[in-house]
Design a protein around this motif. Structure first.
Motif, PDB file in Angstrom:
ATOM      1  N   LEU A  81       0.830  -1.206   0.000  1.00  0.00           N
ATOM      2  CA  LEU A  81       0.000   0.000   0.000  1.00  0.00           C
ATOM      3  C   LEU A  81       0.867   1.261   0.000  1.00  0.00           C
ATOM      4  N   ALA A  82       1.988   1.218   0.717  1.00  0.00           N
ATOM      5  CA  ALA A  82       2.879   2.380   0.777  1.00  0.00           C
ATOM      6  C   ALA A  82       3.532   2.670  -0.568  1.00  0.00           C
ATOM      7  N   GLU A  83       3.667   1.648  -1.421  1.00  0.00           N
ATOM      8  CA  GLU A  83       4.294   1.820  -2.734  1.00  0.00           C
ATOM      9  C   GLU A  83       3.278   1.986  -3.865  1.00  0.00           C
ATOM     10  N   LYS A  84       2.002   1.858  -3.550  1.00  0.00           N
ATOM     11  CA  LYS A  84       0.956   1.943  -4.581  1.00  0.00           C
ATOM     12  C   LYS A  84       0.847   3.372  -5.101  1.00  0.00           C
ATOM     13  N   LYS A  85       0.870   3.525  -6.438  1.00  0.00           N
ATOM     14  CA  LYS A  85       0.868   4.860  -7.045  1.00  0.00           C
ATOM     15  C   LYS A  85      -0.451   5.235  -7.710  1.00  0.00           C
ATOM     16  N   ASP A  86      -1.210   4.249  -8.162  1.00  0.00           N
ATOM     17  CA  ASP A  86      -2.363   4.544  -9.017  1.00  0.00           C
ATOM     18  C   ASP A  86      -3.647   4.801  -8.223  1.00  0.00           C
ATOM     19  N   TRP A  87      -3.538   5.641  -7.192  1.00  0.00           N
ATOM     20  CA  TRP A  87      -4.726   6.006  -6.418  1.00  0.00           C
ATOM     21  C   TRP A  87      -5.571   6.998  -7.227  1.00  0.00           C
ATOM     22  N   PRO A  88      -6.876   6.784  -7.309  1.00  0.00           N
ATOM     23  CA  PRO A  88      -7.735   7.713  -8.052  1.00  0.00           C
ATOM     24  C   PRO A  88      -7.901   9.040  -7.307  1.00  0.00           C
ATOM     25  N   PRO A  89      -8.380  10.069  -7.990  1.00  0.00           N
ATOM     26  CA  PRO A  89      -8.543  11.387  -7.353  1.00  0.00           C
ATOM     27  C   PRO A  89      -9.599  11.361  -6.261  1.00  0.00           C
ATOM     28  N   LEU A  90      -9.370  12.166  -5.229  1.00  0.00           N
ATOM     29  CA  LEU A  90     -10.309  12.298  -4.114  1.00  0.00           C
ATOM     30  C   LEU A  90     -10.985  13.667  -4.090  1.00  0.00           C
ATOM     31  N   TYR A  91     -10.431  14.631  -4.834  1.00  0.00           N
ATOM     32  CA  TYR A  91     -10.966  15.996  -4.804  1.00  0.00           C
ATOM     33  C   TYR A  91     -10.960  16.591  -6.208  1.00  0.00           C
ATOM     34  N   ASN A  92     -11.875  17.528  -6.441  1.00  0.00           N
ATOM     35  CA  ASN A  92     -11.983  18.224  -7.713  1.00  0.00           C
ATOM     36  C   ASN A  92     -11.972  19.721  -7.419  1.00  0.00           C
ATOM     37  N   LYS A  93     -10.841  20.364  -7.660  1.00  0.00           N
ATOM     38  CA  LYS A  93     -10.712  21.777  -7.316  1.00  0.00           C
ATOM     39  C   LYS A  93     -11.695  22.659  -8.074  1.00  0.00           C
ATOM     40  N   THR A  94     -11.943  22.313  -9.328  1.00  0.00           N
ATOM     41  CA  THR A  94     -12.879  23.116 -10.120  1.00  0.00           C
ATOM     42  C   THR A  94     -14.262  23.092  -9.490  1.00  0.00           C
TER      43      THR A  94
ATOM     44  N   ASN B 208      -3.700  19.955  10.605  1.00  0.00           N
ATOM     45  CA  ASN B 208      -2.943  21.175  10.799  1.00  0.00           C
ATOM     46  C   ASN B 208      -3.727  22.421  10.408  1.00  0.00           C
ATOM     47  N   PHE B 209      -3.658  23.441  11.262  1.00  0.00           N
ATOM     48  CA  PHE B 209      -4.418  24.671  11.056  1.00  0.00           C
ATOM     49  C   PHE B 209      -4.078  25.336   9.726  1.00  0.00           C
ATOM     50  N   ASN B 210      -2.802  25.489   9.438  1.00  0.00           N
ATOM     51  CA  ASN B 210      -2.391  26.186   8.211  1.00  0.00           C
ATOM     52  C   ASN B 210      -2.811  25.423   6.960  1.00  0.00           C
ATOM     53  N   VAL B 211      -2.711  24.101   7.010  1.00  0.00           N
ATOM     54  CA  VAL B 211      -3.139  23.284   5.875  1.00  0.00           C
ATOM     55  C   VAL B 211      -4.644  23.438   5.661  1.00  0.00           C
ATOM     56  N   ALA B 212      -5.401  23.444   6.763  1.00  0.00           N
ATOM     57  CA  ALA B 212      -6.860  23.588   6.662  1.00  0.00           C
ATOM     58  C   ALA B 212      -7.238  24.942   6.066  1.00  0.00           C
ATOM     59  N   ILE B 213      -6.568  25.985   6.493  1.00  0.00           N
ATOM     60  CA  ILE B 213      -6.859  27.323   5.965  1.00  0.00           C
ATOM     61  C   ILE B 213      -6.542  27.398   4.478  1.00  0.00           C
ATOM     62  N   GLU B 214      -5.432  26.791   4.070  1.00  0.00           N
ATOM     63  CA  GLU B 214      -5.054  26.798   2.656  1.00  0.00           C
ATOM     64  C   GLU B 214      -6.131  26.129   1.798  1.00  0.00           C
ATOM     65  N   THR B 215      -6.640  24.984   2.249  1.00  0.00           N
ATOM     66  CA  THR B 215      -7.683  24.289   1.495  1.00  0.00           C
ATOM     67  C   THR B 215      -8.986  25.075   1.488  1.00  0.00           C
ATOM     68  N   SER B 216      -9.317  25.688   2.612  1.00  0.00           N
ATOM     69  CA  SER B 216     -10.597  26.402   2.707  1.00  0.00           C
ATOM     70  C   SER B 216     -10.703  27.518   1.677  1.00  0.00           C
ATOM     71  N   LYS B 217      -9.578  28.051   1.250  1.00  0.00           N
ATOM     72  CA  LYS B 217      -9.592  29.104   0.239  1.00  0.00           C
ATOM     73  C   LYS B 217     -10.067  28.583  -1.114  1.00  0.00           C
ATOM     74  N   GLU B 218     -10.065  27.273  -1.289  1.00  0.00           N
ATOM     75  CA  GLU B 218     -10.495  26.669  -2.550  1.00  0.00           C
ATOM     76  C   GLU B 218     -11.980  26.283  -2.551  1.00  0.00           C
ATOM     77  N   ILE B 219     -12.654  26.400  -1.398  1.00  0.00           N
ATOM     78  CA  ILE B 219     -14.062  25.987  -1.295  1.00  0.00           C
ATOM     79  C   ILE B 219     -14.932  27.235  -1.295  1.00  0.00           C
TER      80      ILE B 219
END
Length: 511
Positions: free
Chosen positions: A428-441, A462-473
């Motif tokens: 699982l740690a080496e698996k690369k072909d994970w499908p998308p989980l989010y659509n920014k558009t 993490n607070f800063n990571v959460a704030i960064e993502t929230s700007k996209e919603i």
């Protein structure tokens, strides 16, 4: 010195979608005669349902089977079992069962209440089992039909346990199965349930805690038509392409150090106690002591106690009281000093890997889209080993730092319940072909009202990571506070949910 708490409300980028008009439902009081009629009706409905279910079971597998109503104090509950595809992309997919429990306040079973889907944190943890009407659930059940979903692989949803996963013939076969147990298929299950359960397949509200909030953002990305409102509590994920696990763990190092410092400031006597335990473990034969289950407790394993000990409300207290009983008393003169069975048994129960192994197996993959995690937490830890090396810290008379929400490859050697899945974990740690989980558009053009509690000192998200993502919603409203830790939804009684609902129903000002 008193703690200074603050609250900040943020409104990002765009005006919110139209706010719903608040509604209230009149309270009902049942007379004895009405209660007797209700019981008769329930009995008749139960009998009819059982007959209907029997017919379904004797023919083809039923897509939805609803059980009878039953009670816990102040709540009425009903069980739902759904038969869903393992892989929604296949027309002839193997089937699994998904379980959801419906909950309403007593007397509201027949009322036309809006539906609220609750998604639990994790990955790999089932929904709470109500024993009474309390906390956020009491508030939610007064106004909604709450659907407590056991996410696929947990609870009663074809659970993937340490015993059931042994049925797979090879690690690769297990990995090929586990790849269907991430947020994308949890959302597919939720949509399947909504269309079978909600009258006219109307959109419902969603409350997502932690990883449940990650699933909520996936829902907004790919099936927003199924959502009426979304409430996120400590659950705004990183949404960049690739695998963001390394970014997440690197951002969490400083909060982990801060929480350790706060813990030792509150309980300075534990500095020496934990040092002594680390030295004892390091000097034991094999570098650790046996655990009751058959695993081994090592210095780095001991540091895993920071996972819940440092990141949740009352965690400091629980951790301190655990270390109070770390040593057995020397009753017979000349006996060797040893760690108590009480402590060793408590350590294993604290971590929950034996009951919820999916958490360890899938934890890093929840951050991956088209890239492998490659044991990101382990790599980040190596970058900070001068701080995090427990034995080195103890020998240098420094406080031993406990770690946070991280899964390491050596856990699949030291924790007995995880040993059979070591090779699968590496795959699982080496698996690369994970499908998308989010659509920014889709998130940039979001029209679903969203409110989120963002905890300023959250050690898990993490607070800063959460704030960064929230700007996209688009249109999301944030409530930023340091009054609660990651467990705020549970610890804040009705306050957290009340505040988030107020942000979307007009009870809280926009600015």
């Amino acid at each position: 010195m008193r703690s200074l708490y603050f609250t900040v409300q943020l409104f990002l980028r765009y005006p919110p979608p139209s706010l719903p008009t608040p509604t209230t439902s009149p309270k009902r009081t049942l007379s004895f005669r009405s209660l007797r009629r209700s019981i008769s009706a329930v009995t008749a409905t139960t009998t009819a349902t059982m007959d209907q279910n029997l017919i379904k079971k004797t023919s083809s597998p039923a897509e939805h089977i609803a059980g009878p109503w039953y009670s816990v104090p102040e709540l009425r509950l009903r069980d739902h079992h759904f038969t869903v595809p393992l892989d929604y992309s296949l027309s002839q997919s193997p089937k699994i069962s998904v379980f959801a429990r419906e909950a309403v306040s007593v007397g509201k079973e027949d009322q036309a209440l809006p539906y609220l889907l609750y998604l639990q944190g994790g990955p790999g943890f089932e929904s709470p089992r109500p024993t009474e009407s309390s906390g956020w659930l009491s508030k939610a059940c007064e106004e909604h039909r709450v659907i407590l979903l056991d996410q696929r692989g947990t609870g009663l949803s074809t659970p993937l346990t340490t015993s059931s996963m042994l049925q797979f013939k090879s690690p690769q076969e297990l990995v090929d199965y586990l790849k269907y147990f991430r947020a994308d298929n949890i959302v597919n299950d939720a949509e399947f349930i909504r269309k079978h359960l909600v009258p006219d397949a109307a959109p419902w509200k969603l409350l997502g805690q932690s990883f449940g909030g990650f699933c909520g953002v996936t829902y907004l990305s790919f099936a927003p038509q199924g959502l009426k409102q979304v409430f996120l509590t400590g659950g705004i994920p990183p949404i960049k392409d690739g695998c963001t696990a390394e970014t997440v763990y690197r951002a969490c190092i400083d909060p982990i150090v801060l929480q350790n410092e706060k813990y030792y400031k509150r309980y300075p006597q534990d500095i020496q106690i934990i040092r002594d335990v680390v030295i004892h473990l390091a000097e034991s034969e094999g570098g650790g002591v046996p655990l009751p289950s058959g695993g081994v407790l090592t210095p780095r394993g001991l540091q895993l106690l920071g996972l819940t000990g440092l990141g949740a409300s009352t965690g400091f207290e629980r951790l301190h009281y655990l270390f109070e009983r770390v040593w057995d008393p020397v009753i017979v003169p000349g006996s060797k000093k040893q760690i108590s069975y009480y402590f060793l048994n408590s350590f294993e129960r604290w971590l929950s890997f034996d009951t919820n192994p999916l958490y360890a197996l899938l934890h890093e993959s929840i951050y991956c889209q088209g890239a492998a995690s490659q044991w990101a937490a382990h790599r980040v830890r190596l970058e900070h080993e001068s701080k995090l090396d427990a034995v080195k810290a103890a020998k240098e008379n420094r406080p031993v730092l406990l770690t946070g929400e991280m899964v390491f490859p050596w856990m699949f050697d030291e924790i007995h319940a995880l040993r059979p899945f070591k090779e699968a974990a590496n795959l699982l740690a080496e698996k690369k072909d994970w499908p998308p989980l989010y659509n920014k558009t889709a998130l940039n053009n979001n029209k679903v009202p969203v409110a989120a509690a963002v905890y300023y000192e959250d050690m898990f998200v993490n607070f800063n990571v959460a704030i960064e993502t929230s700007k996209e919603i688009r249109g999301i409203r944030l409530w930023v506070t340091n009054e609660y830790m990651h467990s705020g939804l549970r610890d804040g009684a009705t306050h957290v949910l009340d505040h988030l609902m107020g942000l979307l129903n007009g009870k809280k000002p926009l600015f």
